[in-house]
Every structure is written in structure tokens, then in C-alpha cells.
Design a protein around this motif. Structure first.
Motif, PDB file in Angstrom:
ATOM      1  N   GLU A  37       0.824  -1.209   0.000  1.00 61.72           N
ATOM      2  CA  GLU A  37       0.000   0.000   0.000  1.00 61.72           C
ATOM      3  C   GLU A  37       0.859   1.260   0.000  1.00 61.72           C
ATOM      4  N   GLU A  38       1.902   1.275   0.827  1.00 63.71           N
ATOM      5  CA  GLU A  38       2.756   2.454   0.924  1.00 63.71           C
ATOM      6  C   GLU A  38       3.493   2.715  -0.387  1.00 63.71           C
ATOM      7  N   GLN A  42       3.281   6.036  -2.791  1.00 63.62           N
ATOM      8  CA  GLN A  42       4.486   6.766  -3.205  1.00 63.62           C
ATOM      9  C   GLN A  42       4.546   6.911  -4.722  1.00 63.62           C
ATOM     10  N   GLU A  43       4.204   5.856  -5.440  1.00 64.71           N
ATOM     11  CA  GLU A  43       4.242   5.897  -6.896  1.00 64.71           C
ATOM     12  C   GLU A  43       3.186   6.864  -7.447  1.00 64.71           C
ATOM     13  N   ILE A  44       2.010   6.869  -6.855  1.00 67.15           N
ATOM     14  CA  ILE A  44       0.963   7.796  -7.284  1.00 67.15           C
ATOM     15  C   ILE A  44       1.430   9.236  -7.088  1.00 67.15           C
ATOM     16  N   ALA A  46       4.573  10.331  -6.766  1.00 72.81           N
ATOM     17  CA  ALA A  46       5.726  10.610  -7.629  1.00 72.81           C
ATOM     18  C   ALA A  46       5.280  10.899  -9.060  1.00 72.81           C
ATOM     19  N   SER A  47       4.196  10.279  -9.483  1.00 79.18           N
ATOM     20  CA  SER A  47       3.679  10.492 -10.843  1.00 79.18           C
ATOM     21  C   SER A  47       2.810  11.743 -10.928  1.00 79.18           C
ATOM     22  N   ARG A  48       2.636  12.413  -9.793  1.00 79.58           N
ATOM     23  CA  ARG A  48       1.818  13.632  -9.712  1.00 79.58           C
ATOM     24  C   ARG A  48       0.387  13.407 -10.219  1.00 79.58           C
ATOM     25  N   LEU A  49      -0.179  12.288  -9.826  1.00 81.70           N
ATOM     26  CA  LEU A  49      -1.570  11.983 -10.172  1.00 81.70           C
ATOM     27  C   LEU A  49      -2.456  12.659  -9.128  1.00 81.70           C
ATOM     28  N   THR A  50      -3.144  13.712  -9.528  1.00 86.59           N
ATOM     29  CA  THR A  50      -3.844  14.549  -8.559  1.00 86.59           C
ATOM     30  C   THR A  50      -5.361  14.517  -8.680  1.00 86.59           C
ATOM     31  N   ALA A  51      -5.898  13.717  -9.579  1.00 86.07           N
ATOM     32  CA  ALA A  51      -7.348  13.639  -9.724  1.00 86.07           C
ATOM     33  C   ALA A  51      -7.960  13.049  -8.453  1.00 86.07           C
ATOM     34  N   PRO A  52      -9.236  13.321  -8.216  1.00 85.41           N
ATOM     35  CA  PRO A  52      -9.886  12.747  -7.030  1.00 85.41           C
ATOM     36  C   PRO A  52      -9.758  11.225  -7.019  1.00 85.41           C
ATOM     37  N   ARG A  53      -9.524  10.687  -5.843  1.00 80.86           N
ATOM     38  CA  ARG A  53      -9.394   9.240  -5.683  1.00 80.86           C
ATOM     39  C   ARG A  53      -9.661   8.874  -4.234  1.00 80.86           C
ATOM     40  N   VAL A  54      -9.893   7.611  -4.003  1.00 79.88           N
ATOM     41  CA  VAL A  54     -10.099   7.102  -2.652  1.00 79.88           C
ATOM     42  C   VAL A  54      -8.738   6.670  -2.107  1.00 79.88           C
ATOM     43  N   THR A  55      -8.453   7.062  -0.894  1.00 74.44           N
ATOM     44  CA  THR A  55      -7.213   6.652  -0.240  1.00 74.44           C
ATOM     45  C   THR A  55      -7.537   5.801   0.986  1.00 74.44           C
TER      46      THR A  55
END
Length: 155
Positions: A37-38, A42-44, A46-55
Motif C-alpha cells: 500500500e505504501e 508513493q508511486e501515485i 511521484a507520478s503527480r496523479l492529482t485527480a480525485p481518488r479514494v485513499t
């Protein structure tokens, strides 16, 4: 922490590099590697994926209560009787349930069954049952988020 969401990535054992799409033809050493999970988070980022998502944090904030019990506890609580055979009693003590109560009152369950009584560990059973319950919350919260985004797009 036990991973809640298991994702695999393609990794080259020799080069210690990864490619999320396909292996390069020059390297025959590609294997699927489990991501924790961690690492995924980190990959998300680092890729600067900023769209809404569930964490995972969103899920944890949505849980108001968690209840843990074995099947033996459930049978006794429901009937006031203990199982009348040693085999049934042993089997029921090896099955652990987690009931998560979400903010809106919806409940989600997770289970953990141990094969050998010698390996039963109550705390580990609760952790695995919780992990399995949380795995059921991901798609529910994903759907709810997608619905909110859809309704916003409709306006």
C-alpha cells in the motif's frame, strides 16, 4: 501493516528496474512483484496523479466502529449455547469476523479462517479479518466518489 490493496508490478530481477506496461525484449528476467500500500501511494504521488481518488486514509476516516468476534462467540451470543461437538467448537473458534460500521450506518464484514488450531493467533485473525473488510470498502467508496463526480459533471 498487512497490505490492504495488493497490486503487482512487472520487475526485472536482474536490473532491479520496473516497467508497469511490458518487459523490454532484451531482458528475459521479468517477474510480477507485489506492491505494498505504501509503495502504491508513493508511486501515485511521484507520478503527480492529482485527480480525485479514494485513499486508505479516506476509508479509515469513514469507519466509525469495528467489532471483532469468533464464530464461536457469535453462536453463543445468538443462542446462549456452546457447540455440542468438539469438532464444531474448534472450527468455530478458528473463524474470526470483523464488522466495520461506516459513517452512513452501512456495515461491511471481513473474515479470517485459520486451518490449524496450533496456528491460531487471535490478534492476527482480527488484522486479517479487518483487511478483508476494508477490501470490500474500496469499491463502495470508489463508486460513491465516481457518482459525486458524475453529478458535478452533469450540472
Amino acid at each position: 501493516m498487512i497490505p490492504v490493496h495488493v497490486v503487482f508490478r512487472l520487475t526485472c530481477e536482474e536490473c532491479a528496474i520496473y516497467n508497469s506496461h511490458q518487459p523490454c525484449e532484451a531482458c528475459p528476467n521479468w517477474v510480477w512483484e507485489e506492491m505494498r500500500e505504501e509503495e502504491i501511494e508513493q508511486e501515485i504521488q511521484a507520478s503527480r496523479l492529482t485527480a480525485p481518488r479514494v485513499t486508505l486514509e479516506d476509508i479509515e476516516e469513514n469507519i466509525t466502529s469495528a467489532f471483532y468476534f469468533t464464530a464461536a462467540d457469535g453462536v453463543y451470543g445468538a443462542s446462549g449455547h456452546r457447540p455440542n461437538s468438539v469438532r464444531a467448537g474448534t472450527a468455530l473458534r478458528l473463524l474470526t469476523f470483523c464488522v466495520l460500521v461506516l459513517r452512513n450506518g452501512f456495515t461491511v464484514t471481513g473474515e479470517s479462517a485459520c486451518v490449524s488450531p496450533e496456528n491460531f493467533d487471535a490478534e492476527l485473525g482480527r488484522k486479517i479479518a479487518r483487511q478483508n473488510a476494508i477490501a470490500k470498502v474500496w469499491p463502495l467508496m470508489g463508486y460513491a466518489l465516481r457518482e459525486r463526480l458524475f453529478l458535478r459533471e452533469e450540472k
